[in-house]
Design a protein around this motif. Structure first.
Motif, PDB file in Angstrom:
ATOM      1  N   ASN A 127     -75.172  17.523 -20.400  1.00 54.59           N
ATOM      2  CA  ASN A 127     -73.973  17.262 -21.262  1.00 54.59           C
ATOM      3  C   ASN A 127     -72.850  16.978 -20.129  1.00 54.59           C
ATOM      4  O   ASN A 127     -72.890  17.181 -18.989  1.00 54.59           O
ATOM      5  N   ARG A 128     -71.550  17.007 -20.902  1.00 56.92           N
ATOM      6  CA  ARG A 128     -70.511  16.610 -20.043  1.00 56.92           C
ATOM      7  C   ARG A 128     -70.163  17.534 -19.157  1.00 56.92           C
ATOM      8  O   ARG A 128     -69.496  17.406 -18.072  1.00 56.92           O
ATOM      9  N   GLN A 129     -70.560  18.797 -19.654  1.00 57.64           N
ATOM     10  CA  GLN A 129     -70.202  20.020 -18.583  1.00 57.64           C
ATOM     11  C   GLN A 129     -71.276  19.910 -17.378  1.00 57.64           C
ATOM     12  O   GLN A 129     -71.230  20.949 -16.804  1.00 57.64           O
ATOM     13  N   GLY A 130     -72.482  19.376 -17.551  1.00 55.62           N
ATOM     14  CA  GLY A 130     -73.168  19.299 -16.448  1.00 55.62           C
ATOM     15  C   GLY A 130     -74.543  20.508 -16.791  1.00 55.62           C
ATOM     16  O   GLY A 130     -75.335  20.574 -15.863  1.00 55.62           O
ATOM     17  N   GLU A 131     -74.345  20.981 -17.993  1.00 54.25           N
ATOM     18  CA  GLU A 131     -75.382  21.877 -18.249  1.00 54.25           C
ATOM     19  C   GLU A 131     -76.699  21.154 -18.859  1.00 54.25           C
ATOM     20  O   GLU A 131     -76.639  20.093 -19.258  1.00 54.25           O
ATOM     21  N   VAL A 132     -77.812  21.764 -18.430  1.00 54.30           N
ATOM     22  CA  VAL A 132     -79.077  20.907 -18.920  1.00 54.30           C
ATOM     23  C   VAL A 132     -79.068  21.623 -20.170  1.00 54.30           C
ATOM     24  O   VAL A 132     -79.280  22.829 -20.705  1.00 54.30           O
ATOM     25  N   THR A 133     -79.670  20.611 -21.135  1.00 56.01           N
ATOM     26  CA  THR A 133     -79.777  20.695 -22.570  1.00 56.01           C
ATOM     27  C   THR A 133     -80.935  20.480 -22.984  1.00 56.01           C
ATOM     28  O   THR A 133     -81.540  20.994 -23.962  1.00 56.01           O
ATOM     29  N   SER A 134     -81.762  19.724 -22.207  1.00 54.97           N
ATOM     30  CA  SER A 134     -83.413  19.717 -22.547  1.00 54.97           C
ATOM     31  C   SER A 134     -84.155  19.123 -21.407  1.00 54.97           C
ATOM     32  O   SER A 134     -83.284  18.607 -20.511  1.00 54.97           O
ATOM     33  N   SER A 135     -85.266  19.213 -21.199  1.00 53.29           N
ATOM     34  CA  SER A 135     -86.158  18.735 -20.195  1.00 53.29           C
ATOM     35  C   SER A 135     -87.425  18.308 -20.471  1.00 53.29           C
ATOM     36  O   SER A 135     -88.181  18.766 -21.487  1.00 53.29           O
ATOM     37  N   SER A 136     -88.186  17.538 -20.000  1.00 50.78           N
ATOM     38  CA  SER A 136     -89.580  16.923 -20.044  1.00 50.78           C
ATOM     39  C   SER A 136     -90.549  18.133 -19.943  1.00 50.78           C
ATOM     40  O   SER A 136     -90.430  18.948 -18.957  1.00 50.78           O
ATOM     41  N   ASP A 137     -91.494  17.747 -20.742  1.00 55.52           N
ATOM     42  CA  ASP A 137     -92.863  18.663 -20.267  1.00 55.52           C
ATOM     43  C   ASP A 137     -93.972  17.862 -20.220  1.00 55.52           C
ATOM     44  O   ASP A 137     -93.986  16.595 -20.608  1.00 55.52           O
ATOM     45  N   ALA A 138     -95.181  18.551 -19.814  1.00 56.91           N
ATOM     46  CA  ALA A 138     -96.243  17.708 -19.600  1.00 56.91           C
ATOM     47  C   ALA A 138     -96.792  17.067 -20.892  1.00 56.91           C
ATOM     48  O   ALA A 138     -97.429  15.780 -21.017  1.00 56.91           O
ATOM     49  N   PHE A 139     -96.829  17.741 -22.235  1.00 58.23           N
ATOM     50  CA  PHE A 139     -97.352  17.253 -23.294  1.00 58.23           C
ATOM     51  C   PHE A 139     -96.496  16.044 -23.777  1.00 58.23           C
ATOM     52  O   PHE A 139     -96.955  14.826 -24.348  1.00 58.23           O
ATOM     53  N   GLY A 140     -95.028  16.059 -23.390  1.00 57.03           N
ATOM     54  CA  GLY A 140     -94.179  15.054 -24.021  1.00 57.03           C
ATOM     55  C   GLY A 140     -94.581  13.632 -23.119  1.00 57.03           C
ATOM     56  O   GLY A 140     -94.005  12.624 -23.217  1.00 57.03           O
ATOM     57  N   LEU A 141     -95.176  13.818 -22.065  1.00 55.75           N
ATOM     58  CA  LEU A 141     -95.578  12.852 -21.134  1.00 55.75           C
ATOM     59  C   LEU A 141     -96.827  12.174 -21.438  1.00 55.75           C
ATOM     60  O   LEU A 141     -97.536  11.180 -20.712  1.00 55.75           O
ATOM     61  N   CYS A 142     -97.841  12.690 -22.316  1.00 58.90           N
ATOM     62  CA  CYS A 142     -98.930  12.104 -22.968  1.00 58.90           C
ATOM     63  C   CYS A 142     -98.613  10.928 -23.428  1.00 58.90           C
ATOM     64  O   CYS A 142     -97.764  10.595 -23.964  1.00 58.90           O
ATOM     65  N   TRP A 143     -99.537   9.983 -23.395  1.00 61.92           N
ATOM     66  CA  TRP A 143     -99.260   8.687 -24.139  1.00 61.92           C
ATOM     67  C   TRP A 143    -100.566   7.833 -24.675  1.00 61.92           C
ATOM     68  O   TRP A 143    -101.545   8.294 -24.239  1.00 61.92           O
ATOM     69  N   HIS A 144    -100.100   7.257 -25.815  1.00 64.03           N
ATOM     70  CA  HIS A 144    -101.177   6.356 -26.459  1.00 64.03           C
ATOM     71  C   HIS A 144    -100.392   5.615 -27.331  1.00 64.03           C
ATOM     72  O   HIS A 144     -99.410   5.784 -27.733  1.00 64.03           O
ATOM     73  N   PRO A 145    -100.788   4.207 -27.695  1.00 60.22           N
ATOM     74  CA  PRO A 145    -100.228   3.372 -28.465  1.00 60.22           C
ATOM     75  C   PRO A 145     -99.608   4.190 -29.814  1.00 60.22           C
ATOM     76  O   PRO A 145     -98.751   3.506 -30.359  1.00 60.22           O
TER      77      PRO A 145
END
Length: 358
Positions: A127-145
């Motif tokens: 965010n504007r304060q430089g705080e981490v608000t979320s981050s990716s994980d492995a499941f969110g990088l799985c892919w299919h059409p």
């Protein structure tokens, strides 16, 4: 005669009235461990001093080019003009309020070397304060059409592709938002497959003032229909009642397990490079973090009846139809719960439970 500069990677950055804040984004490109790149900063008719800051950076680094376009009022136009001028073998994108970690292009190129044609990396949101608000994980990088169809995965700053790929499906389209999702979906429809890496190489700006948060929800998926608006409103309220939350979460997890199990049997399903994690455990974790079910239900009149409908976060009616069809096929347990609630109130479920294949 000197040979024309032919970089390995062309980086396209659309910008409008960013002023000196653009320097941080430019610096993150200049700090890459990979040095064989060009940066095209596409000024969308800036009216402030943004171009002066870009020119100053270009005077220090010949790999940076300022390209002024007519005012589009949308990043798709400048991105398309950037594609037309790009000279690299690969094309990467960075939005003017995001930054890359110094290994971003190194990770991207390693995915291409392994055969990728369109690639994406992990991220952190700040965010504007430089705080981490979320981050990716492995499941969110799985892919299919089908995953691409249902979700706006992979922001532009995380994505790169072999040059010419975007143009072959019509390039970037203007609209009221989600133009990245639209392009990735058209690429998937054309047979392109995403290759991903867990490395969190991109820092995304997370702020309610960005375009992403201003996207209007213009399309809907019908859930149930009623002749009486009072009954429709009662069911809308009932579906939102926290008494049903545990049952809907359990149904959503069961539906997701069945869906992912089917996707894994296809050649198009990909997991992030090097990840051999437990998908079942990842699904359980994702289900626990998911927002409450039916977050965007609305009541709308329709041809003399009253629909309880879910608002959809997509940009075209055709996309909404595809989301509705796939959702009804893959969320049978959830729709069975809806049908039970609707039946007691004299309505008609939009799709009978058990219909369609997963």
């Amino acid at each position: 005669m000197a040979r024309p500069f032919s970089p390995l990677v062309s980086v396209i950055c659309p910008t409008y009235n960013r002023s000196d804040a653009i320097v941080r984004t430019i610096a993150s490109v200049r700090n890459q461990s990979v040095t064989d790149w060009e940066l095209l900063v596409m000024s969308d008719g800036c009216t402030d001093d943004t171009e002066d800051w870009v020119r100053a950076a270009a005077s220090e680094d010949g790999r940076i080019r300022l390209v002024r376009t007519a005012r589009y009022g949308h990043p798709s136009g400048p991105r398309n003009e950037g594609l037309a001028q790009a000279r690299g073998e690969y094309t990467a994108y960075i939005d003017h309020d995001d930054v890359w970690r110094e290994n971003h292009l190194d990770v991207v190129l390693s995915l291409f070397e392994e055969g990728g044609e369109i690639v994406a990396t992990g991220f952190r949101c700040r965010n504007r304060q430089g705080e981490v608000t979320s981050s990716s994980d492995a499941f969110g990088l799985c892919w299919h059409p089908e995953l691409q169809l249902l979700g706006p995965i992979f922001e532009p700053s995380r994505v790169a592709h072999r040059s010419g790929l975007a143009e072959r499906v019509g390039g970037w389209r203007a609209g009221y938002g989600l133009e990245d999702w639209d392009l990735w979906l058209r690429l998937a429809d054309a047979g392109a497959i995403f290759t991903t890496a867990q490395d969190r190489t991109t820092e995304l700006f997370d702020d309610p003032g960005t375009r992403r948060f201003a996207t209007p929800l213009r399309h809907r998926m019908p859930v149930a229909a009623f002749d009486d608006p009072r009954r429709a409103h009662a069911v809308l309220t009932e579906l939102r009642d926290e008494r049903h939350e545990a049952a809907f979460r359990a149904a959503a997890e069961a539906d997701t397990r069945a869906w992912i199990a089917r996707l894994r049997t296809t050649d198009q399903f990909t997991m992030p490079r090097g990840w051999d994690g437990d998908l079942d455990a990842a699904i359980t974790k994702a289900a626990a973090k998911a927002p409450p079910p039916w977050p965007d239900l609305v009541l709308v009149p329709d041809s003399g009846r009253y629909l309880v409908a879910q608002r959809l976060w997509c940009s075209t009616a055709e996309h909404a139809e595809r989301i509705t069809e796939l959702t009804r096929r893959t969320q049978r347990e959830q729709f069975a719960l809806v049908e039970a609630i609707v039946r007691t109130s004299g309505g008609t479920a939009a799709v009978p439970s058990g219909s369609g294949a997963r």
